[in-house]
Design a protein around this motif. Structure first.
Motif, PDB file in Angstrom:
ATOM      1  N   GLU A  44       1.092  -1.232  -0.052  1.00 41.71           N
ATOM      2  CA  GLU A  44       0.225   0.386  -0.033  1.00 41.71           C
ATOM      3  C   GLU A  44       0.728   1.056  -0.226  1.00 41.71           C
ATOM      4  O   GLU A  44       2.299   1.435   0.312  1.00 41.71           O
ATOM      5  N   PHE A  45      -0.005   2.319  -0.498  1.00 40.03           N
ATOM      6  CA  PHE A  45       1.303   3.213  -0.382  1.00 40.03           C
ATOM      7  C   PHE A  45       0.214   4.834  -0.939  1.00 40.03           C
ATOM      8  O   PHE A  45      -1.094   4.807  -1.116  1.00 40.03           O
ATOM      9  N   ASP A  46       0.918   5.539   0.454  1.00 37.63           N
ATOM     10  CA  ASP A  46       0.417   7.145   0.766  1.00 37.63           C
ATOM     11  C   ASP A  46       1.304   8.045  -0.609  1.00 37.63           C
ATOM     12  O   ASP A  46       1.783   8.135   0.097  1.00 37.63           O
ATOM     13  N   THR A  47       0.483   8.128  -1.151  1.00 38.67           N
ATOM     14  CA  THR A  47       1.613   8.793  -2.815  1.00 38.67           C
ATOM     15  C   THR A  47       1.313  10.488  -2.772  1.00 38.67           C
ATOM     16  O   THR A  47       2.682  11.127  -2.971  1.00 38.67           O
ATOM     17  N   ASP A  48       1.088  10.730  -2.546  1.00 40.13           N
ATOM     18  CA  ASP A  48       0.529  12.069  -2.172  1.00 40.13           C
ATOM     19  C   ASP A  48       1.343  12.864  -0.349  1.00 40.13           C
ATOM     20  O   ASP A  48       1.023  14.009   0.137  1.00 40.13           O
ATOM     21  N   TYR A  49       1.297  11.727   0.342  1.00 47.02           N
ATOM     22  CA  TYR A  49       1.799  12.128   1.216  1.00 47.02           C
ATOM     23  C   TYR A  49       0.639  12.579   2.437  1.00 47.02           C
ATOM     24  O   TYR A  49       1.439  13.756   3.188  1.00 47.02           O
ATOM     25  N   ASP A  50      -0.570  12.745   2.100  1.00 45.38           N
ATOM     26  CA  ASP A  50      -1.712  13.033   3.279  1.00 45.38           C
ATOM     27  C   ASP A  50      -2.123  12.175   3.995  1.00 45.38           C
ATOM     28  O   ASP A  50      -3.149  12.672   5.018  1.00 45.38           O
ATOM     29  N   GLY A  51      -1.125  11.299   4.508  1.00 44.89           N
ATOM     30  CA  GLY A  51      -2.110   9.958   5.170  1.00 44.89           C
ATOM     31  C   GLY A  51      -2.367   8.839   4.797  1.00 44.89           C
ATOM     32  O   GLY A  51      -3.059   8.658   5.883  1.00 44.89           O
ATOM     33  N   LYS A  52      -3.518   8.872   3.796  1.00 46.64           N
ATOM     34  CA  LYS A  52      -4.086   8.196   3.355  1.00 46.64           C
ATOM     35  C   LYS A  52      -3.516   7.625   2.201  1.00 46.64           C
ATOM     36  O   LYS A  52      -2.903   7.528   1.232  1.00 46.64           O
ATOM     37  N   VAL A  53      -4.367   5.946   2.368  1.00 45.48           N
ATOM     38  CA  VAL A  53      -2.941   4.510   1.203  1.00 45.48           C
ATOM     39  C   VAL A  53      -4.518   5.643   0.023  1.00 45.48           C
ATOM     40  O   VAL A  53      -5.352   5.622   0.187  1.00 45.48           O
ATOM     41  N   ASP A  54      -3.229   5.213  -1.227  1.00 44.66           N
ATOM     42  CA  ASP A  54      -4.075   5.479  -2.561  1.00 44.66           C
ATOM     43  C   ASP A  54      -4.006   5.015  -3.303  1.00 44.66           C
ATOM     44  O   ASP A  54      -4.058   5.172  -4.735  1.00 44.66           O
ATOM     45  N   ARG A  55      -3.276   4.088  -2.893  1.00 43.41           N
ATOM     46  CA  ARG A  55      -2.652   2.927  -4.441  1.00 43.41           C
ATOM     47  C   ARG A  55      -2.581   1.730  -3.095  1.00 43.41           C
ATOM     48  O   ARG A  55      -1.504   1.404  -2.312  1.00 43.41           O
ATOM     49  N   ARG A  56      -2.785   0.517  -3.725  1.00 39.58           N
ATOM     50  CA  ARG A  56      -2.576  -0.811  -3.632  1.00 39.58           C
ATOM     51  C   ARG A  56      -1.843  -1.549  -4.389  1.00 39.58           C
ATOM     52  O   ARG A  56      -2.682  -1.422  -5.893  1.00 39.58           O
ATOM     53  N   GLU A  57      -1.483  -2.766  -3.806  1.00 38.59           N
ATOM     54  CA  GLU A  57      -0.732  -3.504  -5.288  1.00 38.59           C
ATOM     55  C   GLU A  57      -1.141  -5.107  -4.294  1.00 38.59           C
ATOM     56  O   GLU A  57      -0.330  -5.416  -3.337  1.00 38.59           O
ATOM     57  N   PHE A  58      -1.228  -6.069  -5.162  1.00 40.62           N
ATOM     58  CA  PHE A  58      -1.629  -7.119  -4.716  1.00 40.62           C
ATOM     59  C   PHE A  58      -0.926  -7.767  -5.684  1.00 40.62           C
ATOM     60  O   PHE A  58      -1.181  -7.978  -6.806  1.00 40.62           O
ATOM     61  N   TYR A  59      -0.463  -9.313  -4.541  1.00 43.74           N
ATOM     62  CA  TYR A  59       0.776  -9.950  -5.851  1.00 43.74           C
ATOM     63  C   TYR A  59       0.626 -11.511  -5.231  1.00 43.74           C
ATOM     64  O   TYR A  59       1.221 -12.719  -5.358  1.00 43.74           O
ATOM     65  N   LYS A  60      -0.727 -11.914  -4.542  1.00 49.70           N
ATOM     66  CA  LYS A  60      -1.689 -13.453  -4.216  1.00 49.70           C
ATOM     67  C   LYS A  60      -2.924 -13.274  -5.300  1.00 49.70           C
ATOM     68  O   LYS A  60      -3.490 -12.297  -5.252  1.00 49.70           O
TER      69      LYS A  60
END
Length: 173
Positions: A157-173
């Motif tokens: 999970e990533f907070d790409t704009d650094y606002d404290g909220k997850v804005d992207r998820r990647e699943f590997y399974k």
């Protein structure tokens, strides 16, 4: 037959003998210094309180300076470790352990500012559960990786704009 001097006899009587009982009369040390590799330089420092080992420092690269530090539970097991892995004089890795010796947490300073910016968290069985990272240097995680019980990354999970909220998820399974 060689004659023994009085000084030699006096030293034998005063110095503690490892095989004898005189050593038992010594008080517990506050500090011990050890040259473990026998190169003539101290490379281990052990610190005691009330006869109990509370912390230790080690010189792992033989430069005369401690770069690995351990702190102990009352029962003598390691509870915290600090390391200067790049030997620049600043601690850049930290770890905490439970009483069974399983690592609970690890922290790393990957950018050299003296503060952790990556953290690892472990399950009770010692397997990696989660990794968090601070990529913008504000001291808060903005990337998370979640692992299964076998050490495989399940999702990130990533907070790409650094606002404290997850804005992207990647699943590997």
């Amino acid at each position: 037959m060689k004659k023994t001097t009085g000084l030699a006899i006096l030293l034998l009587l005063v110095l503690p003998c490892p095989a004898g009982g005189a050593e038992r009369d010594l008080p517990p040390p506050r500090r011990s210094e050890i040259d473990s590799n026998h190169d003539g330089r101290i490379d281990q420092w052990l610190y005691y309180e009330g006869g109990r080992l509370v912390r230790a420092a080690f010189d792992t690269d033989n430069d005369g300076k401690a770069d690995h530090f351990e702190y102990y539970y009352r029962d003598g097991k390691v509870w915290k470790v600090e390391r200067d892995s790049d030997h620049d004089g600043k601690v850049d890795q930290w770890g905490e352990f439970d009483r069974e010796g399983n690592q609970k947490m690890g922290a790393f300073d990957t950018n050299g500012d003296g503060r952790p910016d990556q953290w690892e968290f472990y399950r009770d069985d010692g397997t990696l559960e989660r990794v968090e990272a601070d990529r913008n240097g504000d001291g808060k995680a903005d990337q998370w990786g979640y692992y299964d019980g076998k050490g495989n990354l399940e999702r990130a999970e990533f907070d790409t704009d650094y606002d404290g909220k997850v804005d992207r998820r990647e699943f590997y399974k």
